[in-house]
Scaffold this motif. Sequence first.
Motif, PDB file in Angstrom:
ATOM      1  N   ALA A 242       0.835  -1.200   0.000  1.00  0.00           N
ATOM      2  CA  ALA A 242       0.000   0.000   0.000  1.00  0.00           C
ATOM      3  C   ALA A 242       0.871   1.251   0.000  1.00  0.00           C
ATOM      4  N   ALA A 243       0.482   2.244  -0.786  1.00  0.00           N
ATOM      5  CA  ALA A 243       1.208   3.508  -0.849  1.00  0.00           C
ATOM      6  C   ALA A 243       0.218   4.632  -1.089  1.00  0.00           C
ATOM      7  N   ALA A 244       0.543   5.811  -0.582  1.00  0.00           N
ATOM      8  CA  ALA A 244      -0.338   6.968  -0.734  1.00  0.00           C
ATOM      9  C   ALA A 244      -0.428   7.383  -2.194  1.00  0.00           C
ATOM     10  N   VAL A 245      -1.589   7.887  -2.594  1.00  0.00           N
ATOM     11  CA  VAL A 245      -1.763   8.418  -3.947  1.00  0.00           C
ATOM     12  C   VAL A 245      -1.059   9.766  -3.986  1.00  0.00           C
ATOM     13  N   PRO A 246       0.064   9.872  -4.689  1.00  0.00           N
ATOM     14  CA  PRO A 246       0.927  11.057  -4.568  1.00  0.00           C
ATOM     15  C   PRO A 246       0.294  12.372  -5.004  1.00  0.00           C
ATOM     16  N   VAL A 247      -0.485  12.383  -6.093  1.00  0.00           N
ATOM     17  CA  VAL A 247      -1.055  13.635  -6.581  1.00  0.00           C
ATOM     18  C   VAL A 247      -1.999  14.243  -5.549  1.00  0.00           C
ATOM     19  N   LEU A 248      -2.805  13.426  -4.926  1.00  0.00           N
ATOM     20  CA  LEU A 248      -3.738  13.924  -3.918  1.00  0.00           C
ATOM     21  C   LEU A 248      -3.001  14.401  -2.674  1.00  0.00           C
ATOM     22  N   GLU A 249      -1.995  13.630  -2.258  1.00  0.00           N
ATOM     23  CA  GLU A 249      -1.237  13.997  -1.062  1.00  0.00           C
ATOM     24  C   GLU A 249      -0.447  15.278  -1.282  1.00  0.00           C
ATOM     25  N   ALA A 250       0.216  15.379  -2.435  1.00  0.00           N
ATOM     26  CA  ALA A 250       1.011  16.565  -2.729  1.00  0.00           C
ATOM     27  C   ALA A 250       0.145  17.803  -2.895  1.00  0.00           C
ATOM     28  N   GLY A 251      -1.062  17.625  -3.406  1.00  0.00           N
ATOM     29  CA  GLY A 251      -1.963  18.751  -3.616  1.00  0.00           C
ATOM     30  C   GLY A 251      -2.734  19.156  -2.383  1.00  0.00           C
ATOM     31  N   GLY A 252      -2.497  18.471  -1.266  1.00  0.00           N
ATOM     32  CA  GLY A 252      -3.181  18.825  -0.031  1.00  0.00           C
ATOM     33  C   GLY A 252      -4.661  18.495  -0.052  1.00  0.00           C
ATOM     34  N   GLN A 253      -5.046  17.560  -0.898  1.00  0.00           N
ATOM     35  CA  GLN A 253      -6.460  17.179  -0.988  1.00  0.00           C
ATOM     36  C   GLN A 253      -6.793  16.185   0.122  1.00  0.00           C
TER      37      GLN A 253
ATOM     38  N   PRO B  24      -4.995  10.926 -10.398  1.00  0.00           N
ATOM     39  CA  PRO B  24      -6.285  11.571 -10.127  1.00  0.00           C
ATOM     40  C   PRO B  24      -6.471  12.879 -10.886  1.00  0.00           C
ATOM     41  N   LYS B  25      -7.669  13.038 -11.414  1.00  0.00           N
ATOM     42  CA  LYS B  25      -8.018  14.248 -12.143  1.00  0.00           C
ATOM     43  C   LYS B  25      -9.423  14.655 -11.719  1.00  0.00           C
ATOM     44  N   ALA B  26      -9.590  15.927 -11.381  1.00  0.00           N
ATOM     45  CA  ALA B  26     -10.886  16.409 -10.919  1.00  0.00           C
ATOM     46  C   ALA B  26     -11.918  16.362 -12.037  1.00  0.00           C
TER      47      ALA B  26
END
Length: 417
Positions: free
Chosen positions: A71-82, A135-137
């Motif tokens: 398991a690993a964090a989803v980087p785009v969401l974590e880096a974007g502060g989401q 991830p893309k909004a």
Amino acid sequence: MLALEADPRCVRPLLRRRVHLVASGFFHSAALTSSGVLFTWGAGSGGQLGRPRAPAAAMATGGQAPLVGGAAAVPVLEAGGQRVVCAAAGRNHTLALSHAGRLFAWGRATAGQLGHGVATSGGTRRIVDADAAEPKAIVPFGGAPALPALRAVSAGEHFSAALSAAGEVFTWGSAENGRLGRSSEAQAQPVAVPRRAFGGRRVAAVALGWRHALACTHEGALYSWGSNRSGQLGQGVRPDVSQPAAVEALGKEVVTCIAAGAEHSLAATADGVLFSWGEGVSGQLGLGHCRSVLHPVGVQAMLDREPIAQLSAGHSHSAMLTSSGKLYTCGDDSYAQLGQAEPTEAEMEALRSLLSATPGGEGVGGDERAAAAPLRLTGKAIAQHQTVPRLADLPRDVRVAQVACGAWHTVVLITHF
């Protein structure tokens, strides 16, 4: 080749994290921490893990790494502060809802299930969007109004759904089998299912199976639509249904929780009765046999137990979580997805007694049209097809807080007493 886990094991990368939600797709899983960080693991060939494309992996596989062990964090969401508050996993796509109300989607886009659309050179958008490895909004396009405040998401095979705070159901993706529950126009973007389809009532919960959907209102009325090949809509007939239809067999019940699997469905009522229907070839209905039923049937084995707090359904197995944190599972166990130890002879005898006392093995509210079949239970048969819900083999000092069934695996969130 990865080894099967025959009994529940801890996901070690999350051992020191405070997890408050788990979700499972076909071959991948997700866990959400209390701080809003989303972790994913499992199959990732469609980009459903939300990981950036690693150059070495791309060279070796021609694209996204097909398998991720840990398991690993989803980087785009974590880096974007989401800060994620809700997540769902489908066949090969994933959805996440942020605290700020933004809806993200990534993975395969076979039939528009990501809701993104694709910009073309002419400045227009095609109906089917492109795969997204990160991830893309989801942003409304083509003049569509902005999405309202959302509170839950669900994902199936090539289609998605979201539930608004006001009780509206939004669907997008494949319209095959009528699974969107609405007109197939604007297929690749979230569009509300008309409220009149639910009798004007506010929807409290939505569950997507592989190709069908369930929804229950705040009053406890149950609706179903989509594929009905095995009777998973509970309508007593087999044709597909393209818009929400009330499950009349449960019209006098107050439904409190629901789950949709590949081709079977589960619902629990305020009176503490569990109902199941649809495909039962692997015993996933918990009715003591391996036959399909076309309308809801009460599960005898779950009577006189604690109220059911949550239900989950996989391809051909089911999980029932009681209010006291006890987990029961039934159905196919070919991949050890039930988390059960080999039954003792005492348990075998108890199962035989329970089923022999139920005419036709049908349970409460049995289907008199179904022919009774001889009951032959053996330890080996139960190991492969557990036809009656049985406690999962978990340590005595833990309480299950949540369960999520994937296609052929199960994830549980546990707490100590």
